[in-house]
Structures are given as C-alpha cells and as structure tokens.
Design a protein around this motif. Structure first.
Motif, PDB file in Angstrom:
ATOM      1  N   ASP A 240       0.826  -1.216   0.000  1.00  0.00           N
ATOM      2  CA  ASP A 240       0.000   0.000   0.000  1.00  0.00           C
ATOM      3  C   ASP A 240       0.854   1.258   0.000  1.00  0.00           C
ATOM      4  OD1 ASP A 240      -2.334  -1.476  -0.049  1.00  0.00           O
ATOM      5  OD2 ASP A 240      -2.586  -1.482   2.122  1.00  0.00           O
ATOM      6  N   TRP A 241       2.026   1.198   0.613  1.00  0.00           N
ATOM      7  CA  TRP A 241       2.953   2.342   0.580  1.00  0.00           C
ATOM      8  C   TRP A 241       3.362   2.632  -0.869  1.00  0.00           C
ATOM      9  CZ3 TRP A 241       8.199   2.420   3.752  1.00  0.00           C
ATOM     10  CH2 TRP A 241       8.631   3.752   3.908  1.00  0.00           C
ATOM     11  N   ASN A 244      -0.007   3.861  -2.734  1.00  0.00           N
ATOM     12  CA  ASN A 244      -0.433   5.193  -2.309  1.00  0.00           C
ATOM     13  C   ASN A 244       0.560   6.265  -2.754  1.00  0.00           C
ATOM     14  OD1 ASN A 244      -2.453   3.753  -1.085  1.00  0.00           O
ATOM     15  ND2 ASN A 244      -1.946   4.313   1.012  1.00  0.00           N
ATOM     16  N   ARG A 247       0.058   6.788  -6.487  1.00  0.00           N
ATOM     17  CA  ARG A 247      -1.159   7.588  -6.675  1.00  0.00           C
ATOM     18  C   ARG A 247      -0.875   9.057  -6.416  1.00  0.00           C
ATOM     19  NH1 ARG A 247      -4.618  10.618  -4.224  1.00  0.00           N
ATOM     20  NH2 ARG A 247      -3.341  10.473  -2.334  1.00  0.00           N
ATOM     21  N   VAL A 273       3.071  10.301   2.243  1.00  0.00           N
ATOM     22  CA  VAL A 273       2.061   9.248   2.389  1.00  0.00           C
ATOM     23  C   VAL A 273       2.012   8.752   3.832  1.00  0.00           C
ATOM     24  CG1 VAL A 273       1.608   6.826   1.808  1.00  0.00           C
ATOM     25  CG2 VAL A 273       1.952   8.503  -0.008  1.00  0.00           C
ATOM     26  N   ASP A 277      -1.637   9.572   4.369  1.00  0.00           N
ATOM     27  CA  ASP A 277      -2.385   8.469   3.749  1.00  0.00           C
ATOM     28  C   ASP A 277      -1.734   7.155   4.159  1.00  0.00           C
ATOM     29  OD1 ASP A 277      -4.329   7.343   2.129  1.00  0.00           O
ATOM     30  OD2 ASP A 277      -3.147   7.538   0.285  1.00  0.00           O
ATOM     31  N   PRO A 279      -0.519   3.605   5.166  1.00  0.00           N
ATOM     32  CA  PRO A 279      -1.130   2.303   4.867  1.00  0.00           C
ATOM     33  C   PRO A 279      -1.798   1.665   6.083  1.00  0.00           C
ATOM     34  CG  PRO A 279       1.015   2.479   3.824  1.00  0.00           C
ATOM     35  CD  PRO A 279       0.881   3.680   4.695  1.00  0.00           C
ATOM     36  N   ARG A 379     -10.794   2.646  -2.608  1.00  0.00           N
ATOM     37  CA  ARG A 379      -9.970   2.001  -1.581  1.00  0.00           C
ATOM     38  C   ARG A 379     -10.634   0.716  -1.097  1.00  0.00           C
ATOM     39  NH1 ARG A 379      -5.326   5.242  -0.272  1.00  0.00           N
ATOM     40  NH2 ARG A 379      -5.737   7.326  -1.101  1.00  0.00           N
ATOM     41  N   ARG A 386      -5.220   1.017   4.683  1.00  0.00           N
ATOM     42  CA  ARG A 386      -5.778   1.880   3.642  1.00  0.00           C
ATOM     43  C   ARG A 386      -4.950   1.753   2.373  1.00  0.00           C
ATOM     44  NH1 ARG A 386      -9.247   5.737   2.272  1.00  0.00           N
ATOM     45  NH2 ARG A 386      -8.564   7.643   1.201  1.00  0.00           N
ATOM     46  N   GLY A 387      -5.511   1.049   1.422  1.00  0.00           N
ATOM     47  CA  GLY A 387      -4.844   0.885   0.139  1.00  0.00           C
ATOM     48  C   GLY A 387      -5.852   0.926  -0.989  1.00  0.00           C
ATOM     49  N   LEU A 388      -5.361   1.176  -2.193  1.00  0.00           N
ATOM     50  CA  LEU A 388      -6.215   1.231  -3.377  1.00  0.00           C
ATOM     51  C   LEU A 388      -6.648  -0.166  -3.798  1.00  0.00           C
ATOM     52  CD1 LEU A 388      -3.965   3.739  -5.320  1.00  0.00           C
ATOM     53  CD2 LEU A 388      -6.297   4.249  -4.588  1.00  0.00           C
TER      54      LEU A 388
END
Length: 401
Positions: A240-241, A244, A247, A273, A277, A279, A379, A386-388
C-alpha cells in the motif's frame, strides 16, 4: 457506550480524514467504537494520548489475554487473525521475554545485506514490469504493488520463488478480515511451519535459519508465529505504501517532476504518504492493565484500545497546517512507537522494497499516466489498512528486458 461509532462502513473507504475529524469533534481524542459483532473498544486519535498509550507498556499492555470481552467473541470471528487469542507470537509477548524476542527478530533482519535486498527487489520488480510493459496499460496495484513485497520477503526468509503467489493470496485474505481470513491464516501458518522444519534440519543463509540459530530458547511454534507476524506486517503495508505513493505522484502536481526523470521527490512523496495516507490506519491494540483515565475517558481494566495511527498523524494540535508538505519530518506514528513499534531493520527493509518498486516503475514506464479520473480511484473497505483496490495507468508500450 450508547454513542459508540461502528468501526466499519464505506466512509473508511471514501472519506476517512473527514470521518476522523468528525469523531474528534464529537468524542474528543479517545473515541468509543464498536468492532464486528458490536464488541466495544476505544479508538485513540490524539497524538499525545497515543504517545502515552504506546509509551507505557505496563499500564497499556500488549497482552491480549487481559481483554474483558473474550467471553463474547465467537470462534469464527473474522478479526481473530488481527486480535490474537492465546497466540504465542511477538505481538502479545510482554516484559523481558518480549525484549529477547524483539532482539532475535531484529538481529535476523539486520543481517540482510542491503545491496542484495535492493538487487532482489529490482529483480522481482523487473519481472512484474516485464509481464505488463508491452500492453500499454496496467493496474499497478493488482499486477504490481500487491505482488512485490511478499515475493521479496519470501525470498529473504528462504521460500522457493514459486511459493510467492500462493503466499500473496493467503496474506491478502487474512489481512482483509473477511470470510476467507481464517483460511488465509491457516495457509500462511502451514507454509511457515514447513519452512521452519526444513531449515531446522538444513540451515541456509536466510532469515529463518538465523532465527533458529538464536540461543534464547524459542520454540519452532513461536518462530512460526513470529514469521507470520513479520510477513503480514511487512507485505500489505509496504504494498500500500507503493500504491499510495504512486497515486500521489500521479495526481499531485507537487510531485510531477519525479515522473519525468527526477528522483529526489520519490522519498518526499513516500514520507508524505506516511503522514497523510498511511497504509496502516488503525492497529489492535493495547489492553488496560487496571482502571485508569485517558483523554478525559474512564478506561476500565481489560478494555481494548485501538491505536488510531492516521488520526494521530492528522491531530490538529500537531499538524497545525495540514496543507504544508511534511518535508523530512518523520515524527509520524506510521511505524508505531515504544517497545512494540516496528523494529528498525524491518522499517529499513520496507523502505528499500517500496522505494525500489516505485523507481523501477518510473524507470521502465517513463511516460506513465493515470488511465481514469483521480476521483474515481477506490480504496479497500477496511478500517485497518488503507490501500487502493486498483491503480489503472497507461503508457507507451515498451519491450520486456
């Protein structure tokens, strides 16, 4: 707790920052929440309060057996892989035994050669890019970021490369905390147990063999549990790092230069991040060893406190100007704090994998661009990580290496 907030639902997916602001406005820095099955807990959103909880391992213990709700937890509770019961892993060990265990893990990871690590990360990253670079379009989460960290970690631990894909699936099932969570946990456990048994008979130059060589007297079962923790904590947050950060670089003009040959802002985007945001949004947790007070709340002995890492990172008492770039400031909670924080060698390994993964994308796909409107990116529906769900991109097709 009649005003408790359910820890779930689409807003953790669509607008967590606004949700944390509302929680802080309505409840203060320590928020009453409900887990799956309406089990009560506290979500610590205040930076100072979180520092207090993670910095006092006696009052706020990592021993999950203290939880006053175990009698209400069903055997098939989907969060059991995340909140272990009678689980002999480093996560729930306390005191001197934990310090010995943390030293064993740190020493095994510290012996990873950073040049070899980067070389392996580049090798797997190039293989993944080779599989998609000729098409001119790709999903950089499903086809790349979500596959890379576990492949590198599995190699470091001593797994054959062909076991990597199965470990990816099991880890993702386990971490999502849905109906396949327990099956994913079982696959990961059996794979780790088999590897530990093989290395006990025939050591090699890998992390598992170095942990087995430690003379602190840990059982193979304890090592299996620790390796599962290390794999889970090392894979999905790192994936996720990467996602994100890519992104952010594809959607925020402040980082546009790095997409066209510059590399200085890759590290800056990765750090941004971790603040904005991160992960790992929320972590379970700590358990109160006795009745106490925190953030104006009365905490009972055995209450579960969830670590609201993203909420604390965005605490307005600390981030007075949330629009400003964080620069080199790394006083975030994204790797935890205190005795049970992510070991420093593990942080370094995650950073090498993530940065290498990002740089290989930028080197191999030089005119990469987002293939969908930024506002349409979605997400995973998880309050924990929290990841896409996907990161669709397009680029000029290039040949495989």
């Amino acid at each position: 707790m009649t005003d408790a907030v359910p820890l779930g639902g689409p807003r953790f997916q669509t607008e967590p920052a606004q949700l944390y602001r509302e929680m802080r406005r309505d409840h203060g820095s320590v928020v009453p929440v409900l887990l799956d099955g309406d089990l009560p807990a506290w979500l610590v959103l205040g930076y100072r309060e979180l520092h207090q909880v993670t910095g006092d391992p006696v009052l706020f213990s990592r021993d999950s057996e203290l939880w006053n709700q175990w009698e209400n937890v069903p055997d098939d509770w989907p969060l059991l892989p995340m909140i272990g019961h009678r689980q002999p892993s480093i996560l729930y060990t306390v005191g001197e035994r934990h310090r010995q265990r943390a030293a064993m893990v740190s020493n095994a990871l510290e012996s990873v050669d950073p040049f070899e690590l980067r070389g392996q990360a580049e090798r797997f990253a190039d293989e993944l890019i080779d599989s998609l670079c000729s098409s001119g379009e790709a999903d950089l989460v499903g086809q790349y970021a979500g596959l890379l960290p576990v492949r590198v970690l599995a190699h470091l631990y001593g797994f054959p490369d062909d076991e990597g894909p199965g470990l990816v699936t099991a880890l993702n099932d386990m971490i999502d905390g849905r109906e396949r969570a327990l099956a994913g946990q079982a696959h990961l456990a059996s794979s780790m147990a088999r590897l530990v048994a093989e290395r006990a008979k025939e050591p090699a130059d890998d992390v598992v063999s170095r942990m087995l060589a430690d003379d602190s007297g840990f059982t193979e079962e304890e090592l299996v549990q620790d390796l599962m923790v290390m794999m889970a904590a090392g894979h999905q947050p790192t994936a996720d790092w990467i996602g994100n950060s890519l992104r952010l670089m594809l959607t925020d003009e402040r980082f546009a230069a790095s997409l066209f040959g510059g590399r200085n802002s890759v590290a800056e985007a990765m750090n941004e991040v971790l603040w904005e945001d991160t992960p790992t949004q929320n972590v379970a947790g700590r358990w109160a060893a006795r009745d106490t007070h925190l953030g104006g709340r009365r905490i009972r002995a055995g209450d579960l406190l969830l670590l609201g890492l993203q909420g604390a990172n965005s605490d307005p008492q600390v981030r007075t100007d949330a629009s400003a770039l964080t620069g080199g400031n790394n006083a975030h909670f994204s790797f935890g704090h205190g005795e049970h924080r992510c070991p420093f060698p593990a942080q370094e390994i995650a950073e090498v994998i993530a940065r290498t993964g990002i740089e290989v994308v930028l080197d191999r796909l030089p005119d990469i661009d987002l293939a969908v409107p930024a506002g349409s990116l979605s997400r995973r529906p998880s309050p924990w990580l929290r990841g896409l769900t996907e990161l669709p991109v397009r680029f000029t097709p290039v040949p495989a290496l």
